[in-house]
Design an enzyme around this catalytic site. Sequence first.
Site, PDB file in Angstrom:
ATOM      1  N   ASP A 194      31.604  51.488  55.674  1.00 22.26           N
ATOM      2  CA  ASP A 194      32.699  51.670  54.725  1.00 22.26           C
ATOM      3  C   ASP A 194      33.990  51.719  55.536  1.00 22.26           C
ATOM      4  O   ASP A 194      33.988  52.132  56.694  1.00 22.26           O
ATOM      5  CB  ASP A 194      32.511  52.964  53.910  1.00 22.26           C
ATOM      6  CG  ASP A 194      33.305  52.916  52.604  1.00 22.26           C
ATOM      7  OD1 ASP A 194      33.801  51.823  52.236  1.00 22.26           O
ATOM      8  OD2 ASP A 194      33.431  53.957  51.932  1.00 22.26           O
ATOM      9  N   GLU A 195      35.071  51.261  54.951  1.00 18.42           N
ATOM     10  CA  GLU A 195      36.392  51.199  55.625  1.00 18.42           C
ATOM     11  C   GLU A 195      36.276  50.525  56.989  1.00 18.42           C
ATOM     12  O   GLU A 195      36.798  51.028  57.998  1.00 18.42           O
ATOM     13  CB  GLU A 195      36.991  52.606  55.754  1.00 18.42           C
ATOM     14  CG  GLU A 195      37.180  53.342  54.439  1.00 18.42           C
ATOM     15  CD  GLU A 195      38.174  52.689  53.463  1.00 18.42           C
ATOM     16  OE1 GLU A 195      38.635  51.550  53.720  1.00 18.42           O
ATOM     17  OE2 GLU A 195      38.469  53.311  52.440  1.00 18.42           O
ATOM     18  N   PHE A 233      41.103  52.083  45.209  1.00 15.49           N
ATOM     19  CA  PHE A 233      40.654  52.377  43.839  1.00 15.49           C
ATOM     20  C   PHE A 233      39.972  51.194  43.140  1.00 15.49           C
ATOM     21  O   PHE A 233      39.728  51.260  41.942  1.00 15.49           O
ATOM     22  CB  PHE A 233      41.815  52.858  42.942  1.00 15.49           C
ATOM     23  CG  PHE A 233      42.531  54.055  43.479  1.00 15.49           C
ATOM     24  CD1 PHE A 233      41.952  55.307  43.423  1.00 15.49           C
ATOM     25  CD2 PHE A 233      43.793  53.925  44.061  1.00 15.49           C
ATOM     26  CE1 PHE A 233      42.624  56.429  43.924  1.00 15.49           C
ATOM     27  CE2 PHE A 233      44.463  55.029  44.572  1.00 15.49           C
ATOM     28  CZ  PHE A 233      43.875  56.282  44.496  1.00 15.49           C
ATOM     29  N   LYS A 291      35.319  49.762  45.872  1.00 15.17           N
ATOM     30  CA  LYS A 291      34.579  49.275  47.040  1.00 15.17           C
ATOM     31  C   LYS A 291      33.484  50.257  47.460  1.00 15.17           C
ATOM     32  O   LYS A 291      32.343  49.860  47.688  1.00 15.17           O
ATOM     33  CB  LYS A 291      35.536  49.025  48.215  1.00 15.17           C
ATOM     34  CG  LYS A 291      36.633  48.020  47.908  1.00 15.17           C
ATOM     35  CD  LYS A 291      37.561  47.800  49.085  1.00 15.17           C
ATOM     36  CE  LYS A 291      38.317  49.026  49.526  1.00 15.17           C
ATOM     37  NZ  LYS A 291      39.278  49.523  48.527  1.00 15.17           N
ATOM     38  N   SER A 292      33.855  51.533  47.568  1.00 15.12           N
ATOM     39  CA  SER A 292      32.852  52.525  47.972  1.00 15.12           C
ATOM     40  C   SER A 292      31.756  52.637  46.921  1.00 15.12           C
ATOM     41  O   SER A 292      30.572  52.739  47.255  1.00 15.12           O
ATOM     42  CB  SER A 292      33.505  53.886  48.193  1.00 15.12           C
ATOM     43  OG  SER A 292      34.485  53.788  49.191  1.00 15.12           O
TER      44      SER A 292
HETATM   45  P1  ADP Z   1      37.735  52.208  46.677  1.00 13.62           P
HETATM   46  O1  ADP Z   1      36.591  52.460  47.636  1.00 13.62           O
HETATM   47  O2  ADP Z   1      37.972  50.733  46.421  1.00 13.62           O
HETATM   48  O3  ADP Z   1      39.003  52.923  47.057  1.00 13.62           O
HETATM   49  P2  ADP Z   1      36.193  53.877  44.895  1.00 13.62           P
HETATM   50  O4  ADP Z   1      34.861  53.222  44.790  1.00 13.62           O
HETATM   51  O5  ADP Z   1      36.297  55.054  45.807  1.00 13.62           O
HETATM   52  O6  ADP Z   1      37.316  52.789  45.246  1.00 13.62           O
HETATM   53  O7  ADP Z   1      36.668  54.400  43.456  1.00 13.62           O
HETATM   54  C1  ADP Z   1      36.629  53.582  42.297  1.00 13.62           C
HETATM   55  C2  ADP Z   1      36.865  54.488  41.085  1.00 13.62           C
HETATM   56  O8  ADP Z   1      38.207  54.994  41.132  1.00 13.62           O
HETATM   57  C3  ADP Z   1      36.805  53.804  39.744  1.00 13.62           C
HETATM   58  O9  ADP Z   1      35.478  53.686  39.252  1.00 13.62           O
HETATM   59  C4  ADP Z   1      37.611  54.742  38.866  1.00 13.62           C
HETATM   60  O10 ADP Z   1      36.791  55.807  38.392  1.00 13.62           O
HETATM   61  C5  ADP Z   1      38.612  55.357  39.816  1.00 13.62           C
HETATM   62  N1  ADP Z   1      40.009  54.886  39.679  1.00 13.62           N
HETATM   63  C6  ADP Z   1      41.089  55.652  39.942  1.00 13.62           C
HETATM   64  N2  ADP Z   1      42.234  54.941  39.805  1.00 13.62           N
HETATM   65  C7  ADP Z   1      41.886  53.672  39.458  1.00 13.62           C
HETATM   66  C8  ADP Z   1      42.608  52.456  39.177  1.00 13.62           C
HETATM   67  N3  ADP Z   1      43.934  52.407  39.266  1.00 13.62           N
HETATM   68  N4  ADP Z   1      41.902  51.359  38.859  1.00 13.62           N
HETATM   69  C9  ADP Z   1      40.563  51.408  38.781  1.00 13.62           C
HETATM   70  N5  ADP Z   1      39.818  52.516  39.033  1.00 13.62           N
HETATM   71  C10 ADP Z   1      40.454  53.645  39.369  1.00 13.62           C
END
Ligand code: ADP
Length: 204
Positions: free
Chosen positions: A100-101, A25, A28-29
């Site tokens: 990704d991942e 969250f 990254k993506s």
């Molecule tokens: P990652 O690839 O790091 O898992 P994503 O890019 O898929 O993250 O998602 C980021 C988005 O997730 C943020 O812009 C926000 O809308 C949402 N989000 C959900 N929970 C959280 C959190 N605890 N902190 C920050 N963003 C969050």
Amino acid sequence: MNDFKMPTDAGRPSGSLEVVCGPMFSGKSEELIRRMKRVQISGKKFVIFKPSIDTRYDATHVVSHDQRKLEAVITGIDADAIEEIRRIIIEKNPEVVAFDEIWMYDDGIVDFVLECVRQGRRVVAAGLDTDFRGEPFPNMSRLLAHADFVDKLKAICIKCKDREAVMTQRLIDGMPAKYGDPTIVVGAAEMYEARCRECHQIER
Ligand code: ADP
Ligand code: ZN
């Protein structure tokens, strides 16, 4: 005294490695999609790879938790999958390659990424830096050591809602996962949350 020459003086384009890491969250993506959309706008050839295990939202695209998306090539994660990725790179010859991942792939992915960089490509690698125990993923540690640019993103801690989250909390049936828990717990409802160091719990 000054005999040092920048690699670009050798007459070929200089590749580079960008690593985008952090807990779940942290965006990254989203950041990978943002960078690759800019590559798309600039008219450069690019390919995005994503492991097939991570098809939670979409089987043909990289998708962020807030539903931004961009087309991706879905691959396996073993050594054969890396050979397949190599064939795609030879065929498409992209200037920019994104993963990704990336932590999910076989160890050979690190050497493959460095091979792409030596060929003059820009590589963008996104993924978790640590597992639910807070321990580094070996591939990610190596990629971070080789990176030209590193961005460590943070989420918001879902427990205290105060501090920034640098860790990924794993919950099994609502309880903090134990240190020795297997990766897959059959029949259990599993969940992940972004948490700060203070709120992160791991049962020993
Ligand atoms: P990652 O690839 O790091 O898992 P994503 O890019 O898929 O993250 O998602 C980021 C988005 O997730 C943020 O812009 C926000 O809308 C949402 N989000 C959900 N929970 C959280 C959190 N605890 N902190 C920050 N963003 C969050
Ligand atoms: Zn917290």
